[in-house]
Motif scaffolding. Structure first.
Motif, mmCIF file in Angstrom:
data_model
loop_
_atom_site.group_PDB
_atom_site.id
_atom_site.type_symbol
_atom_site.label_atom_id
_atom_site.label_comp_id
_atom_site.label_asym_id
_atom_site.label_seq_id
_atom_site.Cartn_x
_atom_site.Cartn_y
_atom_site.Cartn_z
ATOM 1 N N ASP A 83 0.051 -14.430 5.771
ATOM 2 C CA ASP A 83 -0.899 -14.161 6.772
ATOM 3 C C ASP A 83 -0.631 -12.776 7.577
ATOM 4 O O ASP A 83 -1.912 -11.915 7.718
ATOM 5 N N ALA A 84 0.623 -12.606 7.856
ATOM 6 C CA ALA A 84 0.767 -11.324 8.391
ATOM 7 C C ALA A 84 0.623 -10.032 7.683
ATOM 8 O O ALA A 84 0.154 -9.111 7.850
ATOM 9 N N ARG A 85 1.158 -10.163 6.373
ATOM 10 C CA ARG A 85 0.923 -9.146 5.451
ATOM 11 C C ARG A 85 -0.779 -8.851 5.121
ATOM 12 O O ARG A 85 -0.999 -7.662 4.969
ATOM 13 N N GLN A 86 -1.371 -9.943 5.000
ATOM 14 C CA GLN A 86 -2.997 -9.877 4.876
ATOM 15 C C GLN A 86 -3.462 -9.312 5.928
ATOM 16 O O GLN A 86 -4.605 -8.385 5.737
ATOM 17 N N VAL A 87 -3.163 -9.586 6.945
ATOM 18 C CA VAL A 87 -3.983 -9.155 8.187
ATOM 19 C C VAL A 87 -3.596 -7.712 8.348
ATOM 20 O O VAL A 87 -4.416 -6.733 8.867
ATOM 21 N N LEU A 88 -2.528 -7.494 8.337
ATOM 22 C CA LEU A 88 -1.667 -5.948 8.738
ATOM 23 C C LEU A 88 -1.688 -5.037 7.536
ATOM 24 O O LEU A 88 -1.606 -3.913 7.730
ATOM 25 N N GLY A 89 -2.336 -5.506 6.205
ATOM 26 C CA GLY A 89 -2.272 -4.489 5.178
ATOM 27 C C GLY A 89 -0.948 -4.124 4.568
ATOM 28 O O GLY A 89 -0.824 -3.137 4.143
ATOM 29 N N LEU A 90 0.087 -4.920 4.777
ATOM 30 C CA LEU A 90 1.240 -4.609 4.374
ATOM 31 C C LEU A 90 1.835 -5.288 2.953
ATOM 32 O O LEU A 90 1.268 -6.089 2.498
ATOM 33 N N VAL A 91 2.441 -4.406 2.268
ATOM 34 C CA VAL A 91 2.848 -4.690 0.814
ATOM 35 C C VAL A 91 4.060 -5.828 1.030
ATOM 36 O O VAL A 91 5.020 -5.520 1.839
ATOM 37 N N ASP A 92 4.178 -6.694 0.116
ATOM 38 C CA ASP A 92 5.297 -7.559 0.358
ATOM 39 C C ASP A 92 6.660 -6.847 -0.131
ATOM 40 O O ASP A 92 6.413 -6.045 -1.032
ATOM 41 N N GLU A 93 7.763 -7.109 0.701
ATOM 42 C CA GLU A 93 8.962 -6.429 0.374
ATOM 43 C C GLU A 93 9.431 -6.721 -1.126
ATOM 44 O O GLU A 93 10.070 -5.773 -1.551
#
Length: 548
Positions: free
Chosen positions: A236-246
Motif C-alpha cells: 500500500d505504501a509503495r502504491q500510494v507513494l509511487g515507489l518501486v519495490d526494492e
C-alpha cells in the motif's frame, strides 16, 4: 469539529517529546534551569525536524505560570494559549510574507511594550532568511540590545543566507536530520495511540521517503491511513507513494551482471507500464547502488542503519560478487542518465540506453593483471583455452624503464635493469635532494633513470630538457647528488646524462610540492609507457576495453 491532522495532533508539547535533537533540548533546559536564557536564538536545519516546535516549547517554558521552568505544565492559561496559537505574548511571524523594512519597523515599535500576561514577549520569525537586506539592517540594533522582557527566536532552512551580523548576535542551534530508526520508533508509538497496525517494512518505506523529516513521515502516514484504514501493508505504501519495490532493483542489477539485454528492457517496460516515474526509478537504483558500495567498501555498519534486517542479508549477499570499482562505473552511467532525463522529453529512451550501456560493461580488471597476462603470451594460467585474440608476448615488461639504445663512451658495462628496490631508492633520492636544494631536486625529478653501471648513475632526458641536463652536470649538483647516493647506495655515484633522440620531451611540469611532484611524475611516466605497448593496444581493441 474538523479533523486535526496527525502532524498537529502529535506535535511535541515539551522538551522530552522532541525526537532526535537532544543536543538542542539539553542546552535549552540547562539554560532555563540556571537562568542563563539568551535574548536571541537562531534554529537552523532541514524541514520538519522540530525548529518551530522547539521555539514554541521554549516560549511556553518561559511564560508558564510555574516558570520559567524547563518542564512547562501545559495546563495553565499561558501554556494553553501558546499551544492554540492565541497568546498575545508569543507572536509567530512568517518571514516570507513579512519581509520588508516596514514590517520590521512595526516590530521595533512593539517590542517596547511589556507582556500582557506572561513574563516574556517572544517573537518567532520563521524562514528568517527571506527578509530583505534593509529589514535585517533595521533589526540589528534592536537585536543587539532588546528590552529585558523580549526574546527573539529565528528559524531557517537556509542559514547561509542570513547575514553574519545577525548570526553573531544570536545563539545558533543546528537541528539534525532525524535518523531512520528514530522515525520508525516514533511512528510505531503514534500508530499505537491511533489504534492502527502497520508492517515494519511499511514504516521503513515511509521513513526513507521522509529523508530525515519527522513531519513529512507523519504526513505520509496520515495519507496511508486514509488509503488503507487501520491495517497498512508495504505494498500500500509503495502504491500510494509511487515507489518501486526494492526487489526490482535487486533483479535489475542481476540482469545487468548477466548481460541480459532482453531481460532488462522487459523490466523497464514493466516499470513504465506500472505508471512509475522513470526518474524516481533511477534515483531509487542509485540509492540501491550506494548501499552496495558502502558494503563493498567495508562500511557495512553505515549501510545497516538504513536497512531492515531482511534487507541487510539480501544486500550483503548481492555485494559479495561486486567490486567497488564496478559499482562506481554503474553509478556514473545512471547519474548521467538522470541528469540528461531532466532536460529531455524521451525519458524512457534515455533509461533504456543507460541500461544497455550497463549490460555492455565488463568487470573491471587491474592494469597490472593485463600486463602480467601479456607477459605470459596472452594465456590465462587459470584457463585451459587461450583467450581470443592471441597476443604475442612482449619483449619486456613495460613497467620497467626501457634501456638506452646507444651506450655512452664513458662506461663499458650495460646498466643494471631497474627493480622495484631501485625505483624506491630513486624516489628517496629525489626527495632527499629536493629537501636540500629545490632546483637540483626538480631537475633530477625530470630525468628518466636508466640504470647504474661502473659507479655511474645513468639518466636520460628528453630533447627539450637541455636546461635540466646541463644543471645536473654542474659540479656543485654532482657533489650534492654523490653525497645522497652514498647514504642510499653506500657508494658515491657520478651522474651521467644523455639525451634521447627522436622522442618528444618528457619533462614534466613542476609542481609546487616537491614530494607530490616526484610521485605524480612517476605515475605519469609509467602510464604513458604502458599505454604505448602495441600488445596492450591490440588486447584493448580485441576486448573493447577501457582503462579506468
Amino acid at each position: 469539529m474538523s479533523y486535526l491532522v496527525l502532524a498537529r495532533k502529535w506535535r511535541p508539547q515539551n522538551f522530552e517529546q522532541i525526537v532526535g535533537q537532544e543536543h538542542v533540548t539539553t542546552t535549552l533546559r540547562n539554560a532555563i534551569r540556571t537562568k542563563r536564557t539568551a535574548h536571541a536564538y537562531i534554529f537552523a536545519g532541514a524541514r520538519g525536524v522540530g525548529k518551530t516546535t522547539t521555539a514554541r516549547i521554549l516560549a511556553k517554558a518561559l511564560n508558564c505560570a510555574q516558570g520559567p521552568t524547563e518542564t512547562p505544565c501545559n495546563q495553565c492559561t499561558s501554556c494553553l494559549e501558546i499551544t492554540g496559537s492565541r497568546s498575545m505574548d508569543v507572536l509567530e511571524i512568517d518571514g516570507a510574507s513579512n519581509r520588508g523594512i516596514d514590517q520590521i519597523r512595526d516590530l521595533r515599535e512593539n517590542v517596547k511594550y511589556t507582556p500582557t500576561q506572561g513574563k516574556y514577549k517572544v517573537y518567532i520569525i520563521d524562514e528568517v532568511h527571506m527578509l530583505t537586506k534593509e529589514a535585517f539592517n533595521a533589526l540589528l540594533k534592536t537585536l543587539e540590545e532588546p528590552p529585558a522582557h523580549v526574546v527573539f527566536v529565528f528559524a531557517t532552512t537556509e542559514v547561509h543566507k542570513v547575514p553574519i551580523t545577525i548570526l553573531s548576535r544570536c545563539q545558533r542551534f543546528d537541528f539534525r536530520r532525524i535518523q531512520l530508526n528514530q522515525i520508525v520508533s516514533h511512528l510505531k508509538k503514534m500508530l499505537s495511540g491511533e489504534e492502527v497496525k502497520a508492517e515494519d517494512e511499511c514504516l521503513y518505506i515511509v521513513a526513507k521517503k521522509a529523508e530525515g523529516s519527522m513531519r513529512d513521515s507523519i504526513s505520509l502516514m496520515d495519507q496511508l491511513i486514509a488509503f488503507s484504514g487501520n491495517s497498512i501493508k508495504a505494498d500500500d505504501a509503495r502504491q500510494v507513494l509511487g515507489l518501486v519495490d526494492e526487489e526490482m532493483y535487486f533483479k535489475a542489477l542481476e540482469l545487468v551482471r548477466a548481460h541480459d539485454k532482453p531481460g532488462i528492457l522487459s523490466l523497464i517496460d514493466q516499470v513504465a507500464v506500472g505508471g512509475y516515474d522513470l526518474q524516481e526509478f533511477i534515483l531509487g537504483w542509485l540509492a540501491h547502488l550506494r548501499k552496495l558500495l558502502l558494503i563493498a567498501a567495508g562500511s557495512g555498519r553505515t549501510a545497516a542503519g538504513e536497512m531492515t534486517p531482511d534487507e541487510q542479508e539480501k544486500f550483503t549477499q548481492q555485494a559479495q560478487g561486486l567490486d567497488d570499482r564496478d559499482i562506481l562505473r554503474m553509478a556514473n552511467i545512471l547519474i548521467d542518465a538522470e541528469a540528461t532525463m531532466k532536460r529531455s522529453s524521451q525519458a524512457r529512451l534515455i533509461l533504456e540506453m543507460a541500461c544497455l550501456r550497463l549490460c555492455n560493461l565488463d568487470s573491471t580488471v587491474r592494469l597490472e593483471e593485463v600486463i602480467k597476462l601479456l607477459d605470459q603470451g596472452g594465456d590465462d594460467p587459470e584457463k585451459e583455452e587461450p583467450p581470443a585474440p592471441a597476443l604475442k608476448p612482449p619483449q619486456q615488461a613495460k613497467l620497467n624503464v626501457s634501456p638506452i639504445k646507444e651506450e655512452p663512451a664513458e662506461y663499458t658495462a650495460p646498466p643494471q635493469p631497474l627493480s622495484r628496490d631501485f625505483e624506491s631508492l630513486w624516489q628517496s633520492l629525489i626527495t632527499a635532494v629536493q629537501e636540500r636544494h629545490m632546483t637540483a631536486g626538480t631537475c633530477l625529478a625530470s630525468a628518466r633513470p636508466v640504470g647504474v653501471s661502473d659507479g655511474n648513475l645513468i639518466l636520460s632526458f628528453g630533447p627539450q630538457a637541455n636546461f635540466h641536463k646541463k644543471s645536473l652536470e654542474d659540479k656543485a649538483y654532482q657533489e650534492l647528488i654523490q653525497e645522497e647516493t652514498f647514504k642510499l647506495w653506500g657508494q658515491k655515484l657520478k651522474v651521467v646524462c644523455q639525451v634521447e633522440k627522436g622522442q618528444a620531451s618528457q619533462t614534466p611540469q613542476v609542481k609546487e610540492t616537491p614530494q607530490r611532484l616526484s610521485r605524480q611524475d612517476e605515475i605519469d611516466r609509467r602510464k604513458s609507457e604502458v599505454m604505448e605497448s602495441p600488445q596492450l593496444k591490440s588486447f584493448m581493441d580485441a576486448v573493447d576495453g577501457e582503462v579506468v
